[in-house]
Design an enzyme around this catalytic site. Structure first.
Site, PDB file in Angstrom:
ATOM      1  N   GLY A 233       7.189 -22.360  18.349  1.00 19.45           N
ATOM      2  CA  GLY A 233       7.896 -23.098  17.433  1.00 19.45           C
ATOM      3  C   GLY A 233       7.272 -24.359  16.897  1.00 19.45           C
ATOM      4  O   GLY A 233       7.798 -25.092  16.007  1.00 19.45           O
ATOM      5  N   GLU A 271       5.538 -18.912  24.317  1.00 19.18           N
ATOM      6  CA  GLU A 271       5.092 -17.894  23.431  1.00 19.18           C
ATOM      7  C   GLU A 271       4.900 -18.488  22.042  1.00 19.18           C
ATOM      8  O   GLU A 271       5.884 -18.676  21.443  1.00 19.18           O
ATOM      9  CB  GLU A 271       6.087 -16.695  23.580  1.00 19.18           C
ATOM     10  CG  GLU A 271       7.546 -17.213  23.428  1.00 19.18           C
ATOM     11  CD  GLU A 271       8.561 -15.918  23.603  1.00 19.18           C
ATOM     12  OE1 GLU A 271       8.218 -14.943  24.363  1.00 19.18           O
ATOM     13  OE2 GLU A 271       9.678 -15.983  22.907  1.00 19.18           O
ATOM     14  N   GLY A 273       3.195 -18.619  18.089  1.00 16.62           N
ATOM     15  CA  GLY A 273       2.675 -17.797  16.851  1.00 16.62           C
ATOM     16  C   GLY A 273       1.992 -18.771  15.992  1.00 16.62           C
ATOM     17  O   GLY A 273       0.831 -18.833  15.987  1.00 16.62           O
ATOM     18  N   ARG A 274       2.648 -19.345  15.059  1.00 18.86           N
ATOM     19  CA  ARG A 274       2.247 -19.997  14.087  1.00 18.86           C
ATOM     20  C   ARG A 274       1.081 -21.114  14.267  1.00 18.86           C
ATOM     21  O   ARG A 274      -0.083 -21.269  13.873  1.00 18.86           O
ATOM     22  CB  ARG A 274       3.371 -20.888  13.378  1.00 18.86           C
ATOM     23  CG  ARG A 274       2.876 -21.709  12.326  1.00 18.86           C
ATOM     24  CD  ARG A 274       3.979 -22.537  11.507  1.00 18.86           C
ATOM     25  NE  ARG A 274       5.211 -21.591  11.290  1.00 18.86           N
ATOM     26  CZ  ARG A 274       5.651 -20.855  10.308  1.00 18.86           C
ATOM     27  NH1 ARG A 274       4.914 -20.913   9.341  1.00 18.86           N
ATOM     28  NH2 ARG A 274       6.496 -20.238  10.193  1.00 18.86           N
ATOM     29  N   CYS A 343       3.635 -10.621 -12.539  1.00 18.83           N
ATOM     30  CA  CYS A 343       4.423 -10.665 -13.730  1.00 18.83           C
ATOM     31  C   CYS A 343       6.147 -11.388 -13.266  1.00 18.83           C
ATOM     32  O   CYS A 343       7.041 -10.715 -13.552  1.00 18.83           O
ATOM     33  CB  CYS A 343       4.831  -9.457 -14.576  1.00 18.83           C
ATOM     34  SG  CYS A 343       3.465  -9.008 -14.795  1.00 18.83           S
ATOM     35  N   TYR A 372       1.966 -15.861   9.460  1.00 18.82           N
ATOM     36  CA  TYR A 372       3.164 -15.709   8.561  1.00 18.82           C
ATOM     37  C   TYR A 372       2.450 -15.702   6.984  1.00 18.82           C
ATOM     38  O   TYR A 372       2.874 -16.399   6.226  1.00 18.82           O
ATOM     39  CB  TYR A 372       4.324 -16.559   8.698  1.00 18.82           C
ATOM     40  CG  TYR A 372       4.800 -16.839  10.233  1.00 18.82           C
ATOM     41  CD1 TYR A 372       5.507 -15.468  10.432  1.00 18.82           C
ATOM     42  CD2 TYR A 372       4.391 -17.725  11.110  1.00 18.82           C
ATOM     43  CE1 TYR A 372       6.021 -15.589  12.074  1.00 18.82           C
ATOM     44  CE2 TYR A 372       5.017 -17.639  12.400  1.00 18.82           C
ATOM     45  CZ  TYR A 372       5.840 -16.705  12.776  1.00 18.82           C
ATOM     46  OH  TYR A 372       6.300 -16.734  14.133  1.00 18.82           O
TER      47      TYR A 372
HETATM   48  C1  PLP Z   1       8.927 -16.058  16.287  1.00 20.58           C
HETATM   49  C2  PLP Z   1       9.130 -16.430  17.673  1.00 20.58           C
HETATM   50  C3  PLP Z   1       8.307 -17.143  18.349  1.00 20.58           C
HETATM   51  C4  PLP Z   1       7.086 -17.848  17.907  1.00 20.58           C
HETATM   52  O1  PLP Z   1       7.389 -18.648  16.994  1.00 20.58           O
HETATM   53  P1  PLP Z   1       6.237 -19.589  16.218  1.00 20.58           P
HETATM   54  O2  PLP Z   1       7.140 -20.646  15.420  1.00 20.58           O
HETATM   55  O3  PLP Z   1       5.470 -18.782  15.301  1.00 20.58           O
HETATM   56  O4  PLP Z   1       5.682 -20.225  17.276  1.00 20.58           O
HETATM   57  C5  PLP Z   1       8.372 -17.240  19.700  1.00 20.58           C
HETATM   58  N1  PLP Z   1       9.754 -16.634  20.243  1.00 20.58           N
HETATM   59  C6  PLP Z   1      10.566 -16.030  19.588  1.00 20.58           C
HETATM   60  C7  PLP Z   1      11.586 -15.412  20.503  1.00 20.58           C
HETATM   61  C8  PLP Z   1      10.243 -15.709  18.385  1.00 20.58           C
HETATM   62  O5  PLP Z   1      11.406 -15.024  17.582  1.00 20.58           O
END
Ligand code: PLP
Length: 395
Positions: A233, A271, A273-274, A343, A372
């Site tokens: 997050g 964990e 991502g972004r 369009c 994303y």
């Molecule tokens: C999407 C998600 C993440 C990653 O979130 P980011 O904002 O991309 O870091 C981690 N854990 C869970 C359970 C998620 O759904």
């Protein structure tokens, strides 16, 4: 904002080779590797860094990250299958609501390192599936906490009614079930309450809440758990990229917090991502047309939100860099709206942005397009060609 020299060189080269106006994603894998290495180096020793593949599951991204992270998080059965194909040696963890029995069974076959169980029903189903596979399933219970330090972010996934995780009230029942279930091995708890966090102090406060809750729940239920997953997050400020989440400062605070809250003997797993993959990606659109309409300038690029939905999804004007050609500019010092080929009036990447000089044939380069972005886009809408996918490997 300017482009790294390596990216600029790659763009110049692409231009000399192009037959048609450019439309591409460019990923700087060297920058990705450097970034994640730095992230890891700053984390306290008892912390692990997993990559949440839903941010961007491109094979080249996963393979770049594989030797640098502790493992990968799959948020669906499809992601799990893909991750297992791409990185069979890496620890995989499996979360997400609404898992199918067939996906749970496939996850047993992949020997996932942890199931993030989201409901009592899922826990019961997993027990039966583990039993028939003849191996115990490693479990983390995902909880939707009620915290006093309730997060305030644009993508809150907990601390209020959501489809994610177990209610704290359901924990007792889950633990009863686990005690009677030899096929389930409870390893820890999982909290992921929000995304788009930009504020380090607020995030440390949230972590403090997580740590105290972890200790409290362990004490209340006489549990000794070795592992706490604290989710991801960490946010990117697309409007103001230098104000993105300050990872070094967060890690400094985290070192202290782990000592203060007595978490040194617990494995703390992130964990993310972004924040891992956003900065390595660039979306490139060549300007096809420039026009003035009801007094406002529009630049139409090759591509659009069907490739790069991020600004439309987040409701921001995406930052960009213009790479000019030799052509004399058609627009000087004017606000310009950058749009794609769709369009629909929603196909806007940035609205009324100050532009010093722009001509047809110039390139619009959108940074922070590595998470994303392509994978959340409605790529078949209008049946335009997909973008080229280009990966800059380490030299
Ligand atoms: C999407 C998600 C993440 C990653 O979130 P980011 O904002 O991309 O870091 C981690 N854990 C869970 C359970 C998620 O759904």
């Amino acid at each position: 904002m300017s482009l790294p020299a390596r990216v600029k060189r790659a763009i110049d080269e692409l231009r000399t080779q192009r037959q048609e106006p450019l439309c591409a994603y460019l990923y700087d894998l060297e920058a990705l590797g450097q970034h994640v290495r730095q992230m890891r180096a700053l984390l306290p020793g008892n912390c692990e860094l997993f990559y949440a593949a839903k941010a961007n599951p491109e094979a080249a991204i996963l393979q770049t990250l594989a030797p640098l992270v502790d493992g990968f998080e799959a948020a669906s059965g499809g992601e799990l299958r893909w991750l297992y194909q791409q990185c069979p040696q890496q620890p995989l963890i499996f979360g997400g609501p609404g898992k199918l029995d067939s996906e749970l069974a496939a996850a047993m076959d992949c020997r996932v390192a942890a199931f993030h169980v989201e409901s009592l029903n899922e826990l019961r189903r997993l027990a039966r599936i583990a039993e028939s596979s003849g191996r115990p399933a490693p479990v983390l219970l995902r909880l939707n906490l009620k915290l006093a330090e309730a997060p305030d972010s644009r993508l809150v996934m907990g601390g209020k009614p959501t489809p994610f995780g177990l209610d704290e009230e359901a924990l007792e029942q889950a633990l009863l079930l686990l005690r009677d279930e030899p096929w389930l091995q409870l390893q820890g708890l999982h909290f992921h309450l929000l995304s788009h966090q930009l504020d380090v102090a607020a995030h440390l406060k949230l972590m403090r809440g997580y740590f105290r809750t972890f200790h409290r729940l362990c004490a209340e239920h006489q549990l000794e758990l070795p592992l706490l997953n604290v989710g991801g997050g960490m946010g990117i400020d697309y409007r103001n990229p230098q104000h993105s989440f300050d990872w070094p400062r967060f890690c400094q605070g985290l070192h202290r917090l782990i000592v203060e809250e007595g978490m040194g003997d617990i494995r703390i797993r992130f964990e993310i991502g972004r924040f891992i993959s956003a900065a390595c990606g660039y979306y490139l659109m060549e300007v096809l047309d420039i026009k003035r309409n009801h007094g406002e300038y529009f630049a139409i690029g090759r591509g659009g939100t069907h490739h790069f939905r991020t600004p439309a999804a987040q409701g921001h004007d995406h930052p960009f860099v213009i790479v000019r050609t030799e052509q004399p500019a058609e627009v000087h010092d004017q606000p310009v709206t950058l749009v794609g080929q769709l369009c629909t009036p929603k196909d806007v990447l940035a609205r009324q942005q100050p532009v010093a000089a722009l001509a047809v044939g110039d390139l619009l380069v959108f940074p922070l397009a590595g998470a994303y972005a392509w994978n959340i886009s409605h790529r078949d809408f209008l049946m335009h060609e997909p973008p080229q996918m280009l990966f800059l490997s380490p030299e």
